[in-house]
Write a protein that holds these residues in place. Structure first.
Motif, PDB file in Angstrom:
ATOM      1  N   ALA A   1      36.555  37.484  44.908  1.00 61.57           N
ATOM      2  CA  ALA A   1      35.450  37.062  44.240  1.00 61.57           C
ATOM      3  C   ALA A   1      34.523  38.044  44.066  1.00 61.57           C
ATOM      4  O   ALA A   1      33.737  37.905  43.041  1.00 61.57           O
ATOM      5  CB  ALA A   1      34.932  35.927  45.485  1.00 61.57           C
ATOM      6  N   ILE A   2      34.292  38.987  44.943  1.00 63.01           N
ATOM      7  CA  ILE A   2      33.325  40.035  44.584  1.00 63.01           C
ATOM      8  C   ILE A   2      33.960  40.885  43.400  1.00 63.01           C
ATOM      9  O   ILE A   2      32.902  41.187  42.580  1.00 63.01           O
ATOM     10  CB  ILE A   2      33.229  40.945  45.778  1.00 63.01           C
ATOM     11  CG1 ILE A   2      32.899  40.151  46.989  1.00 63.01           C
ATOM     12  CG2 ILE A   2      32.364  42.370  45.471  1.00 63.01           C
ATOM     13  CD1 ILE A   2      32.774  40.927  48.452  1.00 63.01           C
ATOM     14  N   THR A   3      35.156  41.146  43.131  1.00 62.51           N
ATOM     15  CA  THR A   3      35.541  41.938  42.154  1.00 62.51           C
ATOM     16  C   THR A   3      35.259  41.164  40.752  1.00 62.51           C
ATOM     17  O   THR A   3      34.896  41.882  39.958  1.00 62.51           O
ATOM     18  CB  THR A   3      37.196  42.121  42.315  1.00 62.51           C
ATOM     19  OG1 THR A   3      37.581  42.696  43.264  1.00 62.51           O
ATOM     20  CG2 THR A   3      37.569  42.841  41.145  1.00 62.51           C
ATOM     21  N   PHE A   4      35.359  39.694  40.708  1.00 66.72           N
ATOM     22  CA  PHE A   4      35.068  39.237  39.587  1.00 66.72           C
ATOM     23  C   PHE A   4      33.730  39.172  39.066  1.00 66.72           C
ATOM     24  O   PHE A   4      33.562  38.868  37.887  1.00 66.72           O
ATOM     25  CB  PHE A   4      35.842  37.644  39.666  1.00 66.72           C
ATOM     26  CG  PHE A   4      37.101  37.489  39.645  1.00 66.72           C
ATOM     27  CD1 PHE A   4      37.754  38.264  38.934  1.00 66.72           C
ATOM     28  CD2 PHE A   4      37.671  36.870  40.423  1.00 66.72           C
ATOM     29  CE1 PHE A   4      39.213  38.227  38.617  1.00 66.72           C
ATOM     30  CE2 PHE A   4      39.198  36.523  40.400  1.00 66.72           C
ATOM     31  CZ  PHE A   4      39.967  37.473  39.659  1.00 66.72           C
ATOM     32  N   LEU A   5      32.799  39.296  40.379  1.00 71.40           N
ATOM     33  CA  LEU A   5      31.384  39.414  39.742  1.00 71.40           C
ATOM     34  C   LEU A   5      31.369  40.671  38.770  1.00 71.40           C
ATOM     35  O   LEU A   5      30.314  40.605  38.005  1.00 71.40           O
ATOM     36  CB  LEU A   5      30.653  39.444  41.167  1.00 71.40           C
ATOM     37  CG  LEU A   5      30.708  38.252  41.882  1.00 71.40           C
ATOM     38  CD1 LEU A   5      29.900  38.265  43.200  1.00 71.40           C
ATOM     39  CD2 LEU A   5      30.080  36.905  41.137  1.00 71.40           C
ATOM     40  N   GLY A   6      32.017  41.592  39.224  1.00 68.68           N
ATOM     41  CA  GLY A   6      31.940  42.777  38.316  1.00 68.68           C
ATOM     42  C   GLY A   6      32.174  42.490  36.940  1.00 68.68           C
ATOM     43  O   GLY A   6      31.633  42.996  35.873  1.00 68.68           O
ATOM     44  N   VAL A   7      33.360  41.728  36.922  1.00 69.40           N
ATOM     45  CA  VAL A   7      33.801  41.256  35.434  1.00 69.40           C
ATOM     46  C   VAL A   7      32.829  40.485  34.744  1.00 69.40           C
ATOM     47  O   VAL A   7      32.439  40.591  33.526  1.00 69.40           O
ATOM     48  CB  VAL A   7      35.006  40.519  35.403  1.00 69.40           C
ATOM     49  CG1 VAL A   7      35.474  40.193  34.026  1.00 69.40           C
ATOM     50  CG2 VAL A   7      36.165  41.439  36.148  1.00 69.40           C
ATOM     51  N   VAL A   8      32.032  39.716  35.419  1.00 65.61           N
ATOM     52  CA  VAL A   8      31.005  38.898  35.077  1.00 65.61           C
ATOM     53  C   VAL A   8      29.820  39.609  34.459  1.00 65.61           C
ATOM     54  O   VAL A   8      29.243  39.460  33.358  1.00 65.61           O
ATOM     55  CB  VAL A   8      30.709  37.563  35.740  1.00 65.61           C
ATOM     56  CG1 VAL A   8      29.429  36.768  35.218  1.00 65.61           C
ATOM     57  CG2 VAL A   8      31.607  36.959  36.041  1.00 65.61           C
ATOM     58  N   ALA A   9      29.345  40.405  35.270  1.00 71.56           N
ATOM     59  CA  ALA A   9      28.135  41.126  35.139  1.00 71.56           C
ATOM     60  C   ALA A   9      28.285  42.506  34.160  1.00 71.56           C
ATOM     61  O   ALA A   9      27.356  42.944  33.334  1.00 71.56           O
ATOM     62  CB  ALA A   9      27.507  41.683  36.365  1.00 71.56           C
TER      63      ALA A   9
END
Length: 391
Positions: free
Chosen positions: A341-349
């Motif tokens: 979930a934290i990893t995907f935040l990097g993909v979003v931002a």
């Protein structure tokens, strides 16, 4: 071996689905009467769903099993693709969210299964082999989706990928009995809550450090793969065809890198030092990309792209193996769900921030320069954690 083959197939199919609509973005834009950049919003919504799906997987995977969770994910992805083929903007965005909800559990489920079936001596290599499913899925999407769209239309092309996801879920069913073993008993005291995996990761400093680094590494990775063609075309004057072919070197190097770095980590360098080395290599490549002249030779450019792709795309398997190694017994899926979930935040931002910096400065070189800052932090943190771990 059976678990590796199955998780690789599931990962490749899910990745193909995530990238299906971007492969026909111009046709989608024409049908909807919007700019093709709509696909950027579509992917962002999908990854918001992936964040939620990853968190839900923390309790779903131990209770239902890795195969059942993967099947559920694939069926949700198929449903999201069906909505995405509707050619109605609101339904397509809803489809993106559902697709993301299905994509989220895929990695935690595979980590749960591989942690139980992999030898500790070869864990980084096995996880890295599984993670080659991501670029392999991208290759499948780029080969299959435009071809079907050309012969029919983009909606049929998306539908074919949805059928592939459903078929993969069905094929996995006979294998479930032998692989979904040791399931956790239902929590009679009530659900621990969707944020429980995130809290478990955040409460342990080594896991928290790894997760933060994955957020920053994923932002670098997706920024590179998103903007390389545009950078080569706008800054170096390459044609779109030539830029696309050059960009494929990044993806190919990422496949080779994922396998190679897993082998390096298992052979004695260790996961943390390997990840720090990859951050150092990515940092050097981002600086070179910022400073390189427009007259750079084709050979030097391909070397740069290959090195950048091998480092910035090749880290995932080593990272996931280290998460599984540090997770408490039987909790690899839960820990991976919270960390993903934290990893995907990097993909979003990451890509929107890269694009904003590039737009404000008038050059994509500024975007690559920006990547150096988080990479510096990761390298320092990972080397420090490696020394602390050895001590």
């Amino acid at each position: 071996m059976l678990g590796l083959i199955l998780t690789l197939a599931v990962q490749a199919t899910a990745s193909m689905a995530l990238l299906a609509l971007p492969m026909v973005a111009p046709a989608v834009g024409t049908t909807l009467g919007v700019s093709a950049v709509f696909v950027g919003y579509y992917i962002s919504v999908a990854y918001i769903g992936a964040v939620l799906g990853s968190l839900a997987a923390g309790s779903l995977v131990p209770r239902w099993g890795a195969i059942r969770a993967s099947q559920l994910g694939l069926l949700l992805i198929a449903a999201g693709l069906v909505l995405s083929s509707s050619a109605q903007l609101a339904l397509m965005l809803a489809g993106a969210l559902i697709l993301g909800l299905g994509y989220g559990p895929i990695t935690p489920a595979s980590s749960h299964l591989l942690a139980q079936t992999s030898s500790p001596r070869h864990m980084a290599l096995i996880f890295s082999l599984k993670q080659t499913g991501v670029p392999l899925g991208g290759m499948l999407a780029s080969a299959l989706v435009p071809l079907v769209a050309m012969r029919t239309d983009w909606q049929w092309a998306i539908g074919v990928v949805a059928l592939a996801c459903a078929a993969c879920a069905i094929v996995a069913q006979p294998l479930r009995r032998g692989l979904d073993t040791g399931l956790a008993a239902p929590d009679t005291a009530g659900s621990p809550g969707i944020l429980a995996p995130l809290r478990q990761v955040w409460a342990h400093r080594p896991l928290r450090s790894l997760a933060i680094c994955s957020l920053l590494y994923s932002a670098v990775q997706v920024s590179l793969t998103t903007y390389t063609v545009t950078f080569l075309h706008a800054e170096l004057g390459m044609t779109l065809v030539a830029a696309g072919l050059a960009s494929s070197v990044c993806q190919l190097a990422g496949v080779v890198g994922r396998i190679g770095w897993g082998w390096v980590a298992d052979r004695g360098l260790g996961a943390l030092r390997t990840l720090a080395l990859l951050g150092t290599l990515s940092l050097a490549c981002s600086i070179v990309a910022t400073l390189m002249p427009a007259t750079i030779s084709a050979r030097a450019l391909l070397v740069l792209l290959g090195a950048f792709g091998a480092a910035a795309i090749g880290w995932n398997g080593v990272y996931l193996a280290e998460l599984a190694r540090r997770a408490p017994q039987g909790m690899a899926g839960t820990i991976t769900g919270g960390a993903s979930a934290i990893t995907f935040l990097g993909v979003v931002a990451g890509p929107p921030l890269f694009g904003l910096v590039s737009d404000l400065s008038g050059s994509y070189r500024a975007g690559f320069a920006m990547l150096a800052l988080p990479l510096c932090w990761c390298v320092v943190r990972l080397f420090a954690d490696s020394r602390r771990s050895r001590a």
